[in-house]
Scaffold this motif. Structure first.
Motif, PDB file in Angstrom:
ATOM      1  N   ALA A  44       0.838  -1.204   0.000  1.00 42.59           N
ATOM      2  CA  ALA A  44       0.000   0.000   0.000  1.00 42.59           C
ATOM      3  C   ALA A  44       0.874   1.256   0.000  1.00 42.59           C
ATOM      4  CB  ALA A  44      -0.943  -0.012   1.206  1.00 42.59           C
ATOM      5  N   LEU A  45       1.946   1.226   0.760  1.00 40.80           N
ATOM      6  CA  LEU A  45       2.882   2.360   0.744  1.00 40.80           C
ATOM      7  C   LEU A  45       3.517   2.528  -0.628  1.00 40.80           C
ATOM      8  CD1 LEU A  45       4.959   2.425   4.058  1.00 40.80           C
ATOM      9  CD2 LEU A  45       3.658   4.291   3.049  1.00 40.80           C
ATOM     10  N   ARG A  46       3.898   1.408  -1.241  1.00 34.33           N
ATOM     11  CA  ARG A  46       4.522   1.455  -2.570  1.00 34.33           C
ATOM     12  C   ARG A  46       3.585   2.049  -3.612  1.00 34.33           C
ATOM     13  NH1 ARG A  46       8.784  -1.657  -4.491  1.00 34.33           N
ATOM     14  NH2 ARG A  46       8.524  -0.259  -6.254  1.00 34.33           N
ATOM     15  N   ALA A  47       2.282   1.945  -3.386  1.00 34.36           N
ATOM     16  CA  ALA A  47       1.316   2.479  -4.338  1.00 34.36           C
ATOM     17  C   ALA A  47       1.253   4.012  -4.308  1.00 34.36           C
ATOM     18  CB  ALA A  47      -0.068   1.888  -4.067  1.00 34.36           C
ATOM     19  N   VAL A  48       1.822   4.608  -3.274  1.00 33.13           N
ATOM     20  CA  VAL A  48       1.862   6.070  -3.187  1.00 33.13           C
ATOM     21  C   VAL A  48       2.916   6.583  -4.158  1.00 33.13           C
ATOM     22  CG1 VAL A  48       2.415   8.026  -1.685  1.00 33.13           C
ATOM     23  CG2 VAL A  48       1.093   6.092  -0.782  1.00 33.13           C
ATOM     24  N   LYS A  49       2.531   7.540  -4.987  1.00 36.56           N
ATOM     25  CA  LYS A  49       3.475   8.113  -5.948  1.00 36.56           C
ATOM     26  C   LYS A  49       4.660   8.722  -5.212  1.00 36.56           C
ATOM     27  CE  LYS A  49       3.965  11.306  -9.756  1.00 36.56           C
ATOM     28  NZ  LYS A  49       3.338  12.277 -10.636  1.00 36.56           N
ATOM     29  N   GLY A  50       5.858   8.305  -5.624  1.00 38.09           N
ATOM     30  CA  GLY A  50       7.073   8.818  -5.010  1.00 38.09           C
ATOM     31  C   GLY A  50       7.644   7.924  -3.919  1.00 38.09           C
ATOM     32  N   VAL A  51       6.951   6.834  -3.587  1.00 34.77           N
ATOM     33  CA  VAL A  51       7.429   5.920  -2.548  1.00 34.77           C
ATOM     34  C   VAL A  51       7.940   4.647  -3.208  1.00 34.77           C
ATOM     35  CG1 VAL A  51       6.822   4.533  -0.532  1.00 34.77           C
ATOM     36  CG2 VAL A  51       5.862   6.826  -0.803  1.00 34.77           C
ATOM     37  N   GLY A  52       9.194   4.360  -2.975  1.00 37.80           N
ATOM     38  CA  GLY A  52       9.810   3.140  -3.478  1.00 37.80           C
ATOM     39  C   GLY A  52      10.353   2.325  -2.322  1.00 37.80           C
ATOM     40  N   PRO A  53      11.078   1.278  -2.631  1.00 37.48           N
ATOM     41  CA  PRO A  53      11.598   0.417  -1.561  1.00 37.48           C
ATOM     42  C   PRO A  53      12.543   1.151  -0.608  1.00 37.48           C
ATOM     43  CG  PRO A  53      12.501  -0.228  -3.692  1.00 37.48           C
ATOM     44  CD  PRO A  53      11.437   0.787  -3.947  1.00 37.48           C
ATOM     45  N   LYS A  54      13.329   2.083  -1.125  1.00 33.79           N
ATOM     46  CA  LYS A  54      14.231   2.842  -0.255  1.00 33.79           C
ATOM     47  C   LYS A  54      13.439   3.651   0.764  1.00 33.79           C
ATOM     48  CE  LYS A  54      16.033   6.900  -0.709  1.00 33.79           C
ATOM     49  NZ  LYS A  54      16.527   8.134  -1.156  1.00 33.79           N
ATOM     50  N   SER A  55      12.365   4.278   0.317  1.00 31.85           N
ATOM     51  CA  SER A  55      11.535   5.078   1.227  1.00 31.85           C
ATOM     52  C   SER A  55      10.953   4.217   2.335  1.00 31.85           C
ATOM     53  CB  SER A  55      10.394   5.749   0.463  1.00 31.85           C
ATOM     54  OG  SER A  55      10.890   6.620  -0.519  1.00 31.85           O
ATOM     55  N   ILE A  56      10.488   3.031   1.986  1.00 29.44           N
ATOM     56  CA  ILE A  56       9.903   2.138   2.979  1.00 29.44           C
ATOM     57  C   ILE A  56      10.965   1.692   3.979  1.00 29.44           C
ATOM     58  CG2 ILE A  56       8.779  -0.095   3.328  1.00 29.44           C
ATOM     59  CD1 ILE A  56       7.376   0.436   0.591  1.00 29.44           C
ATOM     60  N   ASP A  57      12.152   1.357   3.475  1.00 29.67           N
ATOM     61  CA  ASP A  57      13.236   0.966   4.387  1.00 29.67           C
ATOM     62  C   ASP A  57      13.633   2.132   5.289  1.00 29.67           C
ATOM     63  OD1 ASP A  57      13.321  -1.641   3.459  1.00 29.67           O
ATOM     64  OD2 ASP A  57      14.911  -1.234   2.009  1.00 29.67           O
ATOM     65  N   TYR A  58      13.665   3.330   4.735  1.00 35.24           N
ATOM     66  CA  TYR A  58      14.022   4.509   5.520  1.00 35.24           C
ATOM     67  C   TYR A  58      12.977   4.783   6.600  1.00 35.24           C
ATOM     68  CZ  TYR A  58      15.503   9.194   6.741  1.00 35.24           C
ATOM     69  OH  TYR A  58      15.918  10.292   7.441  1.00 35.24           O
ATOM     70  N   ILE A  59      11.702   4.683   6.235  1.00 41.24           N
ATOM     71  CA  ILE A  59      10.635   4.871   7.218  1.00 41.24           C
ATOM     72  C   ILE A  59      10.785   3.828   8.332  1.00 41.24           C
ATOM     73  CG2 ILE A  59       8.137   4.662   7.593  1.00 41.24           C
ATOM     74  CD1 ILE A  59       7.811   5.910   4.734  1.00 41.24           C
ATOM     75  N   GLY A  60      11.095   2.601   7.948  1.00 47.01           N
ATOM     76  CA  GLY A  60      11.331   1.557   8.950  1.00 47.01           C
ATOM     77  C   GLY A  60      12.450   1.938   9.902  1.00 47.01           C
ATOM     78  N   ASN A  61      13.517   2.490   9.370  1.00 51.96           N
ATOM     79  CA  ASN A  61      14.625   2.931  10.221  1.00 51.96           C
ATOM     80  C   ASN A  61      14.170   4.019  11.196  1.00 51.96           C
ATOM     81  OD1 ASN A  61      16.534   1.188   9.160  1.00 51.96           O
ATOM     82  ND2 ASN A  61      17.301   2.669   7.678  1.00 51.96           N
ATOM     83  N   LEU A  62      13.316   4.905  10.732  1.00 58.30           N
ATOM     84  CA  LEU A  62      12.856   6.000  11.583  1.00 58.30           C
ATOM     85  C   LEU A  62      12.057   5.511  12.787  1.00 58.30           C
ATOM     86  CD1 LEU A  62      11.772   8.637   8.908  1.00 58.30           C
ATOM     87  CD2 LEU A  62      13.824   8.682  10.346  1.00 58.30           C
ATOM     88  N   VAL A  63      11.436   4.340  12.655  1.00 59.93           N
ATOM     89  CA  VAL A  63      10.631   3.829  13.768  1.00 59.93           C
ATOM     90  C   VAL A  63      11.338   2.710  14.529  1.00 59.93           C
ATOM     91  CG1 VAL A  63       8.436   4.575  12.779  1.00 59.93           C
ATOM     92  CG2 VAL A  63       9.274   2.261  12.313  1.00 59.93           C
ATOM     93  N   GLY A  64      12.634   2.541  14.291  1.00 59.99           N
ATOM     94  CA  GLY A  64      13.418   1.616  15.091  1.00 59.99           C
ATOM     95  C   GLY A  64      13.740   0.282  14.465  1.00 59.99           C
ATOM     96  N   ARG A  65      13.346   0.076  13.240  1.00 55.87           N
ATOM     97  CA  ARG A  65      13.743  -1.139  12.547  1.00 55.87           C
ATOM     98  C   ARG A  65      15.170  -0.929  12.055  1.00 55.87           C
ATOM     99  NH1 ARG A  65      10.058  -4.715  11.090  1.00 55.87           N
ATOM    100  NH2 ARG A  65       7.957  -4.314  11.765  1.00 55.87           N
TER     101      ARG A  65
END
Length: 121
Positions: A44-65
């Motif tokens: 669902a995140l990937r479906a947002v225009k401008g969000v790719g795998p790097k963005s998802i990994d980065y968001i994960g890092n921001l929340v402690g992953r």
């Protein structure tokens, strides 16, 4: 100011991510941490225009992953080290395997590369 964007598309992407998370009831850091466990949510995140795998990994890092968010800096470092140009998921796996072999946290290895190579070549 939490975020400073000078590009209209980045602002639109941030709004779209916010709207998506609100629609899923993601209100806290802990909610987002757990929400990212599910592939359907990541899709669902990937479906947002401008969000790719790097963005998802980065968001994960921001929340402690602990992920390796492969960007231009990490790609350039890999090329300099003799690693061929690889697709995102494969290069991420190479970095994660290197972190494991070296006994480092994945996110920590990413930051070490950033400190070593602060500018893309």
């Amino acid at each position: 100011m939490a975020m400073k964007f000078n590009h209209a598309q980045k602002v639109a992407t941030a709004h779209a991510i916010t709207d998506l998370l609100a629609a899923y009831g993601v209100d806290t850091r802990e909610d987002l941490y757990a929400w990212l466990d599910h592939q359907a949510n990541r899709a669902a995140l990937r479906a947002v225009k401008g969000v790719g795998p790097k963005s998802i990994d980065y968001i994960g890092n921001l929340v402690g992953r602990s992920h390796v968010a492969v960007d231009v800096h990490l790609r350039a470092f890999a090329v300099d080290a003799g690693v061929p140009d690889l697709p995102y998921a494969r290069l991420r796996a190479v970095y994660e395997e290197a972190a494991a072999l070296l006994g480092h946290d994945k996110g920590g290895l990413e930051h070490a590369v950033w400190r070593h190579k602060p500018k893309a070549t």
